[in-house]
Design a protein around this motif. Sequence first.
Motif, mmCIF file in Angstrom:
data_model
loop_
_atom_site.group_PDB
_atom_site.id
_atom_site.type_symbol
_atom_site.label_atom_id
_atom_site.label_comp_id
_atom_site.label_asym_id
_atom_site.label_seq_id
_atom_site.Cartn_x
_atom_site.Cartn_y
_atom_site.Cartn_z
ATOM 1 N N THR A 1 82.866 63.962 41.405
ATOM 2 C CA THR A 1 84.132 63.698 40.724
ATOM 3 C C THR A 1 85.207 64.705 41.110
ATOM 4 O OG1 THR A 1 83.216 62.544 38.822
ATOM 5 C CG2 THR A 1 85.237 63.780 38.452
ATOM 6 N N ASP A 2 84.851 65.994 41.117
ATOM 7 C CA ASP A 2 85.824 67.045 41.389
ATOM 8 C C ASP A 2 86.442 66.882 42.773
ATOM 9 O OD1 ASP A 2 83.503 67.736 39.736
ATOM 10 O OD2 ASP A 2 84.555 69.595 39.302
ATOM 11 N N SER A 3 85.603 66.637 43.789
ATOM 12 C CA SER A 3 86.124 66.520 45.150
ATOM 13 C C SER A 3 86.929 65.244 45.320
ATOM 14 C CB SER A 3 84.981 66.577 46.170
ATOM 15 O OG SER A 3 84.017 65.579 45.926
ATOM 16 N N ALA A 4 86.495 64.150 44.700
ATOM 17 C CA ALA A 4 87.236 62.896 44.797
ATOM 18 C C ALA A 4 88.623 63.029 44.171
ATOM 19 C CB ALA A 4 86.454 61.774 44.129
ATOM 20 N N MET A 5 88.697 63.687 43.020
ATOM 21 C CA MET A 5 89.988 63.884 42.359
ATOM 22 C C MET A 5 90.943 64.681 43.248
ATOM 23 S SD MET A 5 88.650 64.702 38.483
ATOM 24 C CE MET A 5 90.256 65.220 37.874
ATOM 25 N N ALA A 6 90.410 65.704 43.900
ATOM 26 C CA ALA A 6 91.255 66.566 44.724
ATOM 27 C C ALA A 6 91.738 65.865 45.989
ATOM 28 C CB ALA A 6 90.492 67.837 45.089
ATOM 29 N N ASP B 1 81.674 69.918 54.340
ATOM 30 C CA ASP B 1 82.416 70.511 53.229
ATOM 31 C C ASP B 1 83.315 69.479 52.555
ATOM 32 O OD1 ASP B 1 83.711 72.084 51.416
ATOM 33 O OD2 ASP B 1 84.622 73.441 52.870
ATOM 34 N N ALA B 2 82.828 68.933 51.442
ATOM 35 C CA ALA B 2 83.644 67.982 50.676
ATOM 36 C C ALA B 2 84.482 68.689 49.628
ATOM 37 C CB ALA B 2 82.746 66.935 50.014
ATOM 38 N N GLY B 3 84.433 70.020 49.594
ATOM 39 C CA GLY B 3 85.267 70.763 48.652
ATOM 40 C C GLY B 3 84.560 71.055 47.346
ATOM 41 N N LEU B 4 85.222 70.719 46.256
ATOM 42 C CA LEU B 4 84.688 70.970 44.927
ATOM 43 C C LEU B 4 83.464 70.087 44.662
ATOM 44 C CD1 LEU B 4 88.132 70.982 43.088
ATOM 45 C CD2 LEU B 4 86.722 72.991 43.600
ATOM 46 N N PRO B 5 82.544 70.461 43.765
ATOM 47 C CA PRO B 5 82.555 71.684 42.963
ATOM 48 C C PRO B 5 81.903 72.880 43.645
ATOM 49 C CG PRO B 5 80.770 70.279 42.255
ATOM 50 C CD PRO B 5 81.502 69.527 43.335
ATOM 51 N N GLN B 6 81.132 72.656 44.739
ATOM 52 C CA GLN B 6 80.450 73.793 45.367
ATOM 53 C C GLN B 6 81.420 74.697 46.113
ATOM 54 O OE1 GLN B 6 79.582 70.585 45.814
ATOM 55 N NE2 GLN B 6 77.387 70.307 45.407
ATOM 56 N N TRP C 1 80.395 70.713 29.741
ATOM 57 C CA TRP C 1 81.786 70.830 30.146
ATOM 58 C C TRP C 1 81.922 70.575 31.654
ATOM 59 C CZ3 TRP C 1 86.596 70.283 29.558
ATOM 60 C CH2 TRP C 1 87.489 70.831 30.478
ATOM 61 N N SER C 2 82.778 69.635 32.003
ATOM 62 C CA SER C 2 83.111 69.320 33.389
ATOM 63 C C SER C 2 84.281 68.358 33.340
ATOM 64 C CB SER C 2 81.924 68.667 34.112
ATOM 65 O OG SER C 2 81.648 67.390 33.567
ATOM 66 N N PRO C 3 84.982 68.159 34.446
ATOM 67 C CA PRO C 3 86.061 67.166 34.435
ATOM 68 C C PRO C 3 85.583 65.779 34.007
ATOM 69 C CG PRO C 3 86.226 68.529 36.384
ATOM 70 C CD PRO C 3 84.926 68.893 35.722
ATOM 71 N N ILE C 4 84.416 65.394 34.472
ATOM 72 C CA ILE C 4 83.928 64.063 34.126
ATOM 73 C C ILE C 4 83.427 64.010 32.688
ATOM 74 C CG2 ILE C 4 81.477 64.223 34.761
ATOM 75 C CD1 ILE C 4 81.855 61.536 36.240
ATOM 76 N N GLY C 5 83.008 65.172 32.136
ATOM 77 C CA GLY C 5 82.532 65.192 30.765
ATOM 78 C C GLY C 5 83.614 64.786 29.774
#
Length: 367
Positions: A86-91, A54-59, A150-154
């Motif tokens: 990207t999402d999990s790394a940011m978090a 479980d790396a978290g986001l986005p799933q 649309w996404s954080p990296i977008g």
Amino acid sequence: MTSIEDRWLRLAPVRIGWLGMEWQRFEREITMAFDEAVERGVLDRRYEFLFEDDAGLPQGTAKGGVDAFRRLVDAGCLAVAGANYTDSAMALAEHANALHVPLISMAGTDAFHGEYCFRMGNGDVGGDPALMVNWLKRQGHRRVAVLAPWSPIGEEYFRFFRQECRRLGVSVAAVETVDSGTTADALADKLAVLRAADADALAWLGYGGLVVSGAVRAALEKLAWDPPRIMTTAFMQYIWGFEQLEGWVGIDQWCPENPRMHRFHERFVARYGEDPWMWPNAIPGLAYDMAAAVAEALHRATVLTGPGVKEGLERIRFMPAVTGGPNTHIAGGPYDHQLFKGDWLHYGRVRNGALEFAGLFAPTDDY
């Protein structure tokens, strides 16, 4: 038993964490990198791998990823590789920095940074757009239509893309935004708007879920529109179906001109009797490179602690890489935690249902 063997068994193994469900699929690549480090005398003690899916986001959730990372740290891992979205790394960035344990990620976002955050990107929010606009300019395309999922990296992609267009004199004719739930029919409506802008080419900025699902190809076919088109490193999802990316140029990291990629493949087949999973694709070699970099960091560490391994990563210089073009190498430094250097991003194309190498970066006349 020799004294060397006795010492080997008496020394406690170093523990390395792997965060994300994908690592179970690439356990052979990362094990091979560590075993080769042992065989070459780079690593002088045993190792253990600990896995957390479980790396978290986005799933999942940000909390799930944070909890998994903390479990790896609490278990004694000196470094953790993963959180590759990207999402999990940011978090997780603030937690790696707070706990003083290096986190090495494939994420491409600039928002993943700090004293204990290291990137070996499967793409780059600034590098992808730079190469894309360079390709547009060199191909003679001066007006581009942009489809921006649309996404954080977008958002990061688009900021850099506009910057590069301004620098190289390429006009953005129109922009349409989609999300992961956009249907093929709705996508066709948005592409129709882009086609009406009379652009020379189409650019895709973001993740590749809609591409892999077939929605993008279906929408283009519905419009009978076949423009010159280029996308980010989402292109590397061609492994899930070349037919879905027919006609696209994209940013890739699997380069047939890199002799180390071929040697990696030969050694893998000799060791395991079959191709790596997803071959041919950049990700098996990238997984190997990440593991090899961690092994090198352990060799260079001033002391076997999180801060020591951080210093070890910062002391790597000109380490040859399997990933990318023939001049790709791995190097770090204090405040320099983007570890890939050289031609680690290049161009690929899918044509007639097959992957083609489409060249390394070449500057335009504007540079």
